[in-house]
Motif scaffolding. Structure first.
Motif, PDB file in Angstrom:
ATOM      1  N   ARG A   1       6.585   4.847   7.656  1.00 15.45           N
ATOM      2  CA  ARG A   1       5.417   5.669   7.365  1.00 15.45           C
ATOM      3  C   ARG A   1       4.771   6.099   8.672  1.00 15.45           C
ATOM      4  NH1 ARG A   1       1.419   2.828   3.549  1.00 15.45           N
ATOM      5  NH2 ARG A   1       3.320   2.244   2.490  1.00 15.45           N
TER       6      ARG A   1
ATOM      7  N   LEU B   1      -1.384   5.820  -1.848  1.00 13.36           N
ATOM      8  CA  LEU B   1      -1.176   4.947  -0.695  1.00 13.36           C
ATOM      9  C   LEU B   1      -2.350   4.931   0.267  1.00 13.36           C
ATOM     10  CD1 LEU B   1       2.486   5.985   0.088  1.00 13.36           C
ATOM     11  CD2 LEU B   1       1.723   3.927  -1.077  1.00 13.36           C
ATOM     12  N   GLY B   2      -3.056   6.036   0.342  1.00 17.68           N
ATOM     13  CA  GLY B   2      -4.076   6.123   1.382  1.00 17.68           C
ATOM     14  C   GLY B   2      -5.490   5.933   0.905  1.00 17.68           C
TER      15      GLY B   2
ATOM     16  N   LYS C   1      -8.452   2.723  -0.067  1.00 18.97           N
ATOM     17  CA  LYS C   1      -9.527   2.028   0.649  1.00 18.97           C
ATOM     18  C   LYS C   1     -10.852   2.269  -0.062  1.00 18.97           C
ATOM     19  CE  LYS C   1      -9.825   0.094   5.028  1.00 18.97           C
ATOM     20  NZ  LYS C   1      -9.187  -1.044   4.508  1.00 18.97           N
TER      21      LYS C   1
ATOM     22  N   HIS D   1      -1.338  -0.852  -3.660  1.00 19.20           N
ATOM     23  CA  HIS D   1      -0.085  -0.436  -3.032  1.00 19.20           C
ATOM     24  C   HIS D   1       0.567  -1.583  -2.276  1.00 19.20           C
ATOM     25  CE1 HIS D   1      -2.404   0.382   0.712  1.00 19.20           C
ATOM     26  NE2 HIS D   1      -3.339   0.579  -0.177  1.00 19.20           N
ATOM     27  N   PHE D   2       1.841  -1.410  -2.051  1.00 18.34           N
ATOM     28  CA  PHE D   2       2.666  -2.511  -1.566  1.00 18.34           C
ATOM     29  C   PHE D   2       2.292  -2.936  -0.154  1.00 18.34           C
ATOM     30  CE2 PHE D   2       6.839  -4.081   0.071  1.00 18.34           C
ATOM     31  CZ  PHE D   2       6.835  -5.252  -0.660  1.00 18.34           C
ATOM     32  N   VAL D   3       2.215  -1.993   0.743  1.00 22.51           N
ATOM     33  CA  VAL D   3       1.761  -2.314   2.103  1.00 22.51           C
ATOM     34  C   VAL D   3       0.796  -1.237   2.561  1.00 22.51           C
ATOM     35  CG1 VAL D   3       3.644  -3.700   3.032  1.00 22.51           C
ATOM     36  CG2 VAL D   3       3.868  -1.224   2.934  1.00 22.51           C
ATOM     37  N   GLU D   4      -0.164  -1.628   3.362  1.00 16.58           N
ATOM     38  CA  GLU D   4      -1.122  -0.641   3.857  1.00 16.58           C
ATOM     39  C   GLU D   4      -0.538   0.059   5.085  1.00 16.58           C
ATOM     40  OE1 GLU D   4      -2.700  -4.539   5.483  1.00 16.58           O
ATOM     41  OE2 GLU D   4      -1.009  -3.849   4.317  1.00 16.58           O
ATOM     42  N   ASN D   5      -1.228   1.083   5.512  1.00 19.23           N
ATOM     43  CA  ASN D   5      -0.790   1.781   6.711  1.00 19.23           C
ATOM     44  C   ASN D   5      -1.082   0.920   7.930  1.00 19.23           C
ATOM     45  OD1 ASN D   5      -0.019   4.635   5.834  1.00 19.23           O
ATOM     46  ND2 ASN D   5      -1.924   4.233   4.762  1.00 19.23           N
ATOM     47  N   MET D   6      -0.174   0.946   8.873  1.00 16.71           N
ATOM     48  CA  MET D   6      -0.339   0.109  10.055  1.00 16.71           C
ATOM     49  C   MET D   6      -0.232   0.941  11.319  1.00 16.71           C
ATOM     50  SD  MET D   6       2.036  -3.070   8.981  1.00 16.71           S
ATOM     51  CE  MET D   6       1.422  -4.359  10.042  1.00 16.71           C
TER      52      MET D   6
ATOM     53  N   ARG E   1       1.465 -11.362   5.983  1.00 16.30           N
ATOM     54  CA  ARG E   1       2.303 -11.647   4.807  1.00 16.30           C
ATOM     55  C   ARG E   1       3.753 -11.881   5.210  1.00 16.30           C
ATOM     56  NH1 ARG E   1       1.243  -6.640   1.450  1.00 16.30           N
ATOM     57  NH2 ARG E   1       2.984  -7.359   0.177  1.00 16.30           N
TER      58      ARG E   1
ATOM     59  N   PHE F   1      -6.148   6.031   8.859  1.00 16.48           N
ATOM     60  CA  PHE F   1      -5.780   4.917   7.988  1.00 16.48           C
ATOM     61  C   PHE F   1      -5.224   3.735   8.776  1.00 16.48           C
ATOM     62  CE2 PHE F   1      -4.965   8.443   4.820  1.00 16.48           C
ATOM     63  CZ  PHE F   1      -6.172   8.247   4.205  1.00 16.48           C
ATOM     64  N   ALA F   2      -4.920   3.966  10.048  1.00 18.46           N
ATOM     65  CA  ALA F   2      -4.217   2.949  10.811  1.00 18.46           C
ATOM     66  C   ALA F   2      -5.026   1.662  10.912  1.00 18.46           C
ATOM     67  CB  ALA F   2      -3.886   3.464  12.201  1.00 18.46           C
TER      68      ALA F   2
ATOM     69  N   HIS G   1       7.126  -7.577  -7.156  1.00 18.72           N
ATOM     70  CA  HIS G   1       5.803  -7.738  -6.543  1.00 18.72           C
ATOM     71  C   HIS G   1       4.771  -6.905  -7.314  1.00 18.72           C
ATOM     72  CE1 HIS G   1       2.937  -7.826  -3.040  1.00 18.72           C
ATOM     73  NE2 HIS G   1       2.591  -6.692  -3.595  1.00 18.72           N
ATOM     74  N   GLU G   2       5.109  -5.661  -7.596  1.00 17.62           N
ATOM     75  CA  GLU G   2       4.168  -4.796  -8.307  1.00 17.62           C
ATOM     76  C   GLU G   2       3.947  -5.278  -9.739  1.00 17.62           C
ATOM     77  OE1 GLU G   2       2.451  -2.686  -6.733  1.00 17.62           O
ATOM     78  OE2 GLU G   2       3.630  -2.607  -4.910  1.00 17.62           O
TER      79      GLU G   2
ATOM     80  N   ALA H   1       5.682   2.343  -2.433  1.00 16.17           N
ATOM     81  CA  ALA H   1       5.511   1.872  -3.807  1.00 16.17           C
ATOM     82  C   ALA H   1       4.066   1.475  -4.027  1.00 16.17           C
ATOM     83  CB  ALA H   1       6.425   0.678  -4.079  1.00 16.17           C
ATOM     84  N   TYR H   2       3.575   1.737  -5.217  1.00 11.84           N
ATOM     85  CA  TYR H   2       2.255   1.226  -5.589  1.00 11.84           C
ATOM     86  C   TYR H   2       2.223   1.094  -7.100  1.00 11.84           C
ATOM     87  CZ  TYR H   2       1.142   6.161  -6.547  1.00 11.84           C
ATOM     88  OH  TYR H   2       1.154   7.442  -7.015  1.00 11.84           O
TER      89      TYR H   2
END
Lengths: 303, 122
Positions: A247, B84-85, B88, B96-101, A263, A253-254, A179-180, A148-149
């Protein structure tokens, strides 16, 4: 008397020492909105301090070598003749703070406009490809991992993948959407653009680097808190886990940081608002800090 | 009042659903099952979509046959990955809700959930 040394000292303290002090405190994660305000107040204070310091340094004084022109001179940069022209020095003294202010404003405008353009393009495509769900008040895109974004701004969109709609429980999805919505209602993109603008003007400054990072994290916490008003802590925390875990990690991107971890720990941990006295004094400090350089530069009573 | 974007979405929707080349006439007829729309309007908007790079076209006899450049899923994946990506690069554009981890971070997250006695479904 020239206030330059005090101003330089103050500005340096705000720009280099204050961020570490703030990062080490525990209260910011308990009062994220206040903390975000403090980061922005520090940035404003730094900008005003730097502008006034530049003014005072460039201002010709009886003691030539105290001024910026004198400094340049002693560094071997000869400004025209050996003796700087007082007019040039004066113009420089005014031009420097104006340049700092103009650079910040221009940078903010640049970031706001660029982001809006990017959002506009993205929104048009989302509107074509996605299906609007009146029930969710969101646009659903066919995508096989829960995600979601949001696209904040004037014509906002919340985008969720159909996998999120399928795999999350009603309560989890509700928490994510709330949240969004908090991001959009709070106009968080403007706070982000301000932090981004400050970072573009002072890229190497620790305050700018940390303010940008922390603003992003604190805004997420503000949105989390907003979602928790109407949804359970479990729902929000597990929804975050579902989204992160499903994901596939992508090498590039990690390095995204451990914001989600902080959080989740915060959401599941004990909820303690900061003591009202602490809250009050921090809020007062946030208001006063931007004005401090002015007090230093032109002490009341001295004209 | 319907906006141009809505008609664009309706037209693309049909091409994606049919998954074969089609003429403007077919699209008009299909939309007309739900509401009246003028052939020229659909024609114009289809042309806009072609010019924007959403549709391909080829001539068959006297009629233009249109087909989507990419599937709805392919566009959606590209949009999602952008949303999502790439944020940055421009964090103010999309939140976005959560970033990539990384895997370790995901594991730490799972542990955090388990520590408080909540079972995360996996």
């Amino acid at each position: 008397m020239n206030a330059a040394p005090v101003l330089v000292g103050y500005t340096a303290a705000i720009g280099f020492a204050a961020p570490y002090l703030l990062l080490r405190s525990r209260w910011p994660h308990r009062a994220p909105a206040l903390a975000a305000a403090v980061w922005h107040a520090l940035a404003v204070s730094f900008a005003i301090g730097a502008a006034l310091a530049a003014y005072n340094l460039a201002m010709p004084t009886e003691h030539l070598h105290a001024g910026l022109v004198g400094l340049l001179h002693s560094c071997g940069l000869h400004v025209d003749t050996g003796r700087p022209d007082p007019d040039t020095a004066h113009q420089l003294a005014v031009a420097l703070p104006v340049a700092i202010g103009a650079a910040l404003l221009a940078s903010f405008a640049f970031h706001v406009v660029r982001a809006r353009r990017a959002r506009g393009r993205h929104r048009q495509a989302v509107d074509l490809v996605g299906r609007r769900s009146a029930r969710l008040r969101a646009t659903v895109l066919p995508y096989d991992t829960p995600a979601a974004y949001c696209l904040p701004g004037r014509r906002p969109r919340i985008v969720v993948s159909d996998a999120a709609v399928r795999q999350l429980t009603r309560e989890q999805l509700g928490a994510v959407l709330e949240h969004e919505r908090a991001h959009i209602a709070g106009r968080h993109h403007l706070a982000l653009a301000a932090a981004e603008a400050f970072h573009s003007v002072f890229p190497r400054l620790p305050l700018a680097r940390h303010a940008r990072e922390q603003t992003a994290l604190l805004l997420e916490m503000i949105a989390d808190d907003r979602a928790l008003r109407s949804h359970s802590h479990d729902a929000l925390a597990t929804a975050m886990y579902e989204m992160v875990a499903s994901r596939a990690p992508k090498g590039a991107f990690a390095a995204g940081g451990h914001g989600a971890l902080i959080r989740v720990q915060r959401i599941l941990g004990p909820r303690r608002a900061p003591h009202p006295a602490l809250w009050g004094s921090v809020a007062a400090a946030a208001v006063v800090v931007p004005l401090l350089p002015l007090l230093v530069a032109c002490p009341p009573g001295l004209g | 009042m319907r906006r141009l974007g809505d008609l664009e979405a309706e037209i693309m929707d049909r091409f994606w659903t049919w998954d074969r080349p089609a003429t403007v006439r077919e699209v008009v007829d299909d939309i007309n099952k739900h509401r009246p729309v003028a052939y020229t309007t659909v024609m114009t908007v289809t042309n806009i979509l072609y010019n924007k790079g959403w549709l391909l076209r080829g001539k068959q006899g006297r009629a233009w046959l249109y087909s989507p450049v990419r599937s709805r899923e392919a566009y959606a994946a590209a949009l999602m990955e952008d949303g999502l990506g790439a944020s940055k690069d421009r964090p103010a554009a999309l939140i976005h809700f959560v970033e990539n981890m990384s895997d370790e971070e995901v594991a730490a997250l799972r542990k955090a959930l388990r520590n408080v006695g909540r079972q995360a479904k996996s």
